[in-house]
Design a protein around this motif. Structure first.
Motif, PDB file in Angstrom:
ATOM      1  N   ASP A   1     -50.782  32.995 -43.664  1.00  0.00           N
ATOM      2  CA  ASP A   1     -52.034  32.911 -42.911  1.00  0.00           C
ATOM      3  C   ASP A   1     -52.232  34.058 -41.922  1.00  0.00           C
ATOM      4  O   ASP A   1     -52.746  33.876 -40.819  1.00  0.00           O
ATOM      5  CB  ASP A   1     -52.129  31.563 -42.186  1.00  0.00           C
ATOM      6  CG  ASP A   1     -52.060  30.387 -43.146  1.00  0.00           C
ATOM      7  OD1 ASP A   1     -52.628  30.504 -44.259  1.00  0.00           O
ATOM      8  OD2 ASP A   1     -51.417  29.375 -42.821  1.00  0.00           O
ATOM      9  N   VAL A   2     -51.839  35.263 -42.339  1.00  0.00           N
ATOM     10  CA  VAL A   2     -52.015  36.449 -41.491  1.00  0.00           C
ATOM     11  C   VAL A   2     -53.462  36.915 -41.615  1.00  0.00           C
ATOM     12  O   VAL A   2     -53.997  37.033 -42.709  1.00  0.00           O
ATOM     13  CB  VAL A   2     -51.031  37.563 -41.900  1.00  0.00           C
ATOM     14  CG1 VAL A   2     -51.302  38.850 -41.134  1.00  0.00           C
ATOM     15  CG2 VAL A   2     -49.593  37.097 -41.678  1.00  0.00           C
ATOM     16  N   TRP A   3     -54.090  37.188 -40.475  1.00  0.00           N
ATOM     17  CA  TRP A   3     -55.477  37.662 -40.478  1.00  0.00           C
ATOM     18  C   TRP A   3     -55.645  39.072 -39.908  1.00  0.00           C
ATOM     19  O   TRP A   3     -56.712  39.666 -40.023  1.00  0.00           O
ATOM     20  CB  TRP A   3     -56.411  36.669 -39.785  1.00  0.00           C
ATOM     21  CG  TRP A   3     -56.039  36.315 -38.369  1.00  0.00           C
ATOM     22  CD1 TRP A   3     -55.247  35.292 -37.963  1.00  0.00           C
ATOM     23  CD2 TRP A   3     -56.460  36.991 -37.180  1.00  0.00           C
ATOM     24  NE1 TRP A   3     -55.136  35.297 -36.588  1.00  0.00           N
ATOM     25  CE2 TRP A   3     -55.889  36.327 -36.090  1.00  0.00           C
ATOM     26  CE3 TRP A   3     -57.265  38.102 -36.937  1.00  0.00           C
ATOM     27  CZ2 TRP A   3     -56.082  36.728 -34.776  1.00  0.00           C
ATOM     28  CZ3 TRP A   3     -57.470  38.506 -35.620  1.00  0.00           C
ATOM     29  CH2 TRP A   3     -56.884  37.811 -34.559  1.00  0.00           C
TER      30      TRP A   3
ATOM     31  N   GLU B   1     -61.917  36.474 -46.183  1.00  0.00           N
ATOM     32  CA  GLU B   1     -61.354  36.380 -47.524  1.00  0.00           C
ATOM     33  C   GLU B   1     -60.339  35.243 -47.551  1.00  0.00           C
ATOM     34  O   GLU B   1     -60.194  34.513 -46.578  1.00  0.00           O
ATOM     35  CB  GLU B   1     -60.698  37.714 -47.900  1.00  0.00           C
ATOM     36  CG  GLU B   1     -61.688  38.871 -47.979  1.00  0.00           C
ATOM     37  CD  GLU B   1     -61.016  40.221 -48.179  1.00  0.00           C
ATOM     38  OE1 GLU B   1     -59.771  40.277 -48.255  1.00  0.00           O
ATOM     39  OE2 GLU B   1     -61.742  41.224 -48.231  1.00  0.00           O
ATOM     40  N   ALA B   2     -59.632  35.112 -48.659  1.00  0.00           N
ATOM     41  CA  ALA B   2     -58.640  34.047 -48.827  1.00  0.00           C
ATOM     42  C   ALA B   2     -57.481  34.226 -47.844  1.00  0.00           C
ATOM     43  O   ALA B   2     -57.166  35.347 -47.445  1.00  0.00           O
ATOM     44  CB  ALA B   2     -58.113  34.056 -50.258  1.00  0.00           C
ATOM     45  N   PRO B   3     -56.813  33.125 -47.470  1.00  0.00           N
ATOM     46  CA  PRO B   3     -55.613  33.224 -46.623  1.00  0.00           C
ATOM     47  C   PRO B   3     -54.593  34.169 -47.260  1.00  0.00           C
ATOM     48  O   PRO B   3     -54.400  34.177 -48.476  1.00  0.00           O
ATOM     49  CB  PRO B   3     -55.087  31.791 -46.577  1.00  0.00           C
ATOM     50  CG  PRO B   3     -56.280  30.943 -46.839  1.00  0.00           C
ATOM     51  CD  PRO B   3     -57.128  31.735 -47.796  1.00  0.00           C
TER      52      PRO B   3
ATOM     53  N   GLN C   1     -43.989  48.075 -31.190  1.00  0.00           N
ATOM     54  CA  GLN C   1     -43.970  46.857 -31.999  1.00  0.00           C
ATOM     55  C   GLN C   1     -44.933  46.916 -33.168  1.00  0.00           C
ATOM     56  O   GLN C   1     -45.932  47.638 -33.152  1.00  0.00           O
ATOM     57  CB  GLN C   1     -44.313  45.642 -31.135  1.00  0.00           C
ATOM     58  CG  GLN C   1     -43.204  45.295 -30.174  1.00  0.00           C
ATOM     59  CD  GLN C   1     -43.377  43.922 -29.567  1.00  0.00           C
ATOM     60  OE1 GLN C   1     -44.480  43.382 -29.480  1.00  0.00           O
ATOM     61  NE2 GLN C   1     -42.281  43.332 -29.147  1.00  0.00           N
ATOM     62  N   ILE C   2     -44.591  46.111 -34.162  1.00  0.00           N
ATOM     63  CA  ILE C   2     -45.467  45.821 -35.291  1.00  0.00           C
ATOM     64  C   ILE C   2     -45.854  44.362 -35.097  1.00  0.00           C
ATOM     65  O   ILE C   2     -44.988  43.510 -34.887  1.00  0.00           O
ATOM     66  CB  ILE C   2     -44.721  46.002 -36.630  1.00  0.00           C
ATOM     67  CG1 ILE C   2     -44.236  47.447 -36.773  1.00  0.00           C
ATOM     68  CG2 ILE C   2     -45.601  45.568 -37.793  1.00  0.00           C
ATOM     69  CD1 ILE C   2     -43.177  47.627 -37.838  1.00  0.00           C
ATOM     70  N   LYS C   3     -47.141  44.057 -35.145  1.00  0.00           N
ATOM     71  CA  LYS C   3     -47.586  42.693 -34.871  1.00  0.00           C
ATOM     72  C   LYS C   3     -48.389  42.152 -36.044  1.00  0.00           C
ATOM     73  O   LYS C   3     -49.255  42.827 -36.581  1.00  0.00           O
ATOM     74  CB  LYS C   3     -48.438  42.673 -33.597  1.00  0.00           C
ATOM     75  CG  LYS C   3     -48.785  41.284 -33.117  1.00  0.00           C
ATOM     76  CD  LYS C   3     -49.429  41.347 -31.736  1.00  0.00           C
ATOM     77  CE  LYS C   3     -49.642  39.971 -31.164  1.00  0.00           C
ATOM     78  NZ  LYS C   3     -50.212  40.027 -29.805  1.00  0.00           N
TER      79      LYS C   3
ATOM     80  N   ASP D   1     -50.506  53.502 -34.220  1.00  0.00           N
ATOM     81  CA  ASP D   1     -51.503  52.863 -33.344  1.00  0.00           C
ATOM     82  C   ASP D   1     -52.661  52.254 -34.129  1.00  0.00           C
ATOM     83  O   ASP D   1     -53.789  52.214 -33.649  1.00  0.00           O
ATOM     84  CB  ASP D   1     -52.042  53.855 -32.299  1.00  0.00           C
ATOM     85  CG  ASP D   1     -50.961  54.303 -31.343  1.00  0.00           C
ATOM     86  OD1 ASP D   1     -50.144  53.450 -30.929  1.00  0.00           O
ATOM     87  OD2 ASP D   1     -50.908  55.507 -31.009  1.00  0.00           O
ATOM     88  N   GLY D   2     -52.360  51.748 -35.354  1.00  0.00           N
ATOM     89  CA  GLY D   2     -53.399  51.190 -36.211  1.00  0.00           C
ATOM     90  C   GLY D   2     -53.563  49.688 -36.059  1.00  0.00           C
ATOM     91  O   GLY D   2     -52.658  48.974 -35.616  1.00  0.00           O
ATOM     92  N   TYR D   3     -54.752  49.199 -36.438  1.00  0.00           N
ATOM     93  CA  TYR D   3     -55.094  47.780 -36.431  1.00  0.00           C
ATOM     94  C   TYR D   3     -55.987  47.546 -37.641  1.00  0.00           C
ATOM     95  O   TYR D   3     -56.885  48.342 -37.926  1.00  0.00           O
ATOM     96  CB  TYR D   3     -55.845  47.428 -35.146  1.00  0.00           C
ATOM     97  CG  TYR D   3     -56.315  46.000 -35.072  1.00  0.00           C
ATOM     98  CD1 TYR D   3     -55.464  44.999 -34.616  1.00  0.00           C
ATOM     99  CD2 TYR D   3     -57.606  45.646 -35.452  1.00  0.00           C
ATOM    100  CE1 TYR D   3     -55.889  43.683 -34.538  1.00  0.00           C
ATOM    101  CE2 TYR D   3     -58.041  44.332 -35.385  1.00  0.00           C
ATOM    102  CZ  TYR D   3     -57.177  43.360 -34.928  1.00  0.00           C
ATOM    103  OH  TYR D   3     -57.599  42.047 -34.855  1.00  0.00           O
ATOM    104  N   LYS D   4     -55.726  46.444 -38.379  1.00  0.00           N
ATOM    105  CA  LYS D   4     -56.525  46.170 -39.572  1.00  0.00           C
ATOM    106  C   LYS D   4     -56.674  44.678 -39.775  1.00  0.00           C
ATOM    107  O   LYS D   4     -55.699  43.935 -39.730  1.00  0.00           O
ATOM    108  CB  LYS D   4     -55.872  46.802 -40.792  1.00  0.00           C
ATOM    109  CG  LYS D   4     -56.680  46.623 -42.055  1.00  0.00           C
ATOM    110  CD  LYS D   4     -56.277  47.622 -43.090  1.00  0.00           C
ATOM    111  CE  LYS D   4     -57.152  47.485 -44.291  1.00  0.00           C
ATOM    112  NZ  LYS D   4     -57.979  48.612 -44.553  1.00  0.00           N
ATOM    113  N   LEU D   5     -57.900  44.238 -40.018  1.00  0.00           N
ATOM    114  CA  LEU D   5     -58.160  42.855 -40.387  1.00  0.00           C
ATOM    115  C   LEU D   5     -57.819  42.675 -41.859  1.00  0.00           C
ATOM    116  O   LEU D   5     -58.112  43.537 -42.684  1.00  0.00           O
ATOM    117  CB  LEU D   5     -59.624  42.506 -40.148  1.00  0.00           C
ATOM    118  CG  LEU D   5     -60.087  42.516 -38.692  1.00  0.00           C
ATOM    119  CD1 LEU D   5     -61.604  42.323 -38.615  1.00  0.00           C
ATOM    120  CD2 LEU D   5     -59.377  41.450 -37.896  1.00  0.00           C
ATOM    121  N   VAL D   6     -57.196  41.542 -42.199  1.00  0.00           N
ATOM    122  CA  VAL D   6     -56.848  41.222 -43.583  1.00  0.00           C
ATOM    123  C   VAL D   6     -57.148  39.738 -43.817  1.00  0.00           C
ATOM    124  O   VAL D   6     -57.292  38.968 -42.870  1.00  0.00           O
ATOM    125  CB  VAL D   6     -55.361  41.519 -43.892  1.00  0.00           C
ATOM    126  CG1 VAL D   6     -55.066  43.007 -43.766  1.00  0.00           C
ATOM    127  CG2 VAL D   6     -54.434  40.718 -43.008  1.00  0.00           C
TER     128      VAL D   6
END
Length: 170
Positions: free
Chosen positions: A118-120, A158-160, A91-93, A147-152
């Motif tokens: 509003d993706v974080w 930062e901004a929404p 999956q992509i989440k 198998d990556g994970y990243k905060l955005v």
């Protein structure tokens, strides 16, 4: 007998041409004991134009998904599909304040245009992805390995952020 067959063919061809040109259908009645075949009365066809057979790549059921889940799925190539989170390992989440959105990749490449507000954070399992994000009128691209994970966005204080495209890149 041969003349009768020719009349049937000509009447049928004229009926078909008339249906295409003028929007009417002509029926041919079979020969009965009363005499040779004859054209039946014309019947007006529906004024509706049938849907185009050309693929427009719009996401099926997008209006219902927007109303139920708050995510706008616009178009894609059919290789990235909305899925229940946890339903499959592949999956992509998208982690969002509006809820988590999960997608299943159906191949080694794929593309989906959407509006997920509003993706974080973003996460992927078996496929590397590239995502296009917008925040305050600016667009940026984020790449995640397998198998990556990243905060955005708000995940980085930062901004929404709105995810506007997901691409499976391998």
């Amino acid at each position: 007998m041969e003349l009768r067959a020719r009349k049937l063919v000509v009447t049928g061809v004229l009926g078909i041409l008339g249906a295409f040109a003028g929007g009417i259908a002509v029926a041919v009645q079979p020969e009965d004991s009363a005499g040779p075949a004859r054209a039946a009365s014309s019947v007006a066809m529906d004024d509706e134009i049938p849907p185009s057979a050309v693929e427009d790549f719009r996401y099926p059921g997008a209006d219902r998904i927007l109303a139920e889940k708050g995510i706008k799925l616009i178009s894609g190539d059919g290789h990235i599909l909305l899925a229940e989170c946890g339903a499959t390992a592949d999956q992509i989440k998208l982690w969002s304040r509006k809820g988590d959105f999960c997608f299943q990749a159906k191949g080694s490449t794929g593309q989906l245009s959407l509006e997920a507000p509003d993706v974080w954070a973003l996460e992927t399992s078996t496929h590397p992805i590239s995502a296009e994000l917008t925040a305050e009128g600016e667009t940026q691209s984020v790449d995640l390995p397998q198998d990556g994970y990243k905060l955005v966005g708000e995940g980085n204080r930062e901004a929404p952020t709105t995810v506007v495209e997901i691409r499976v890149t391998g």
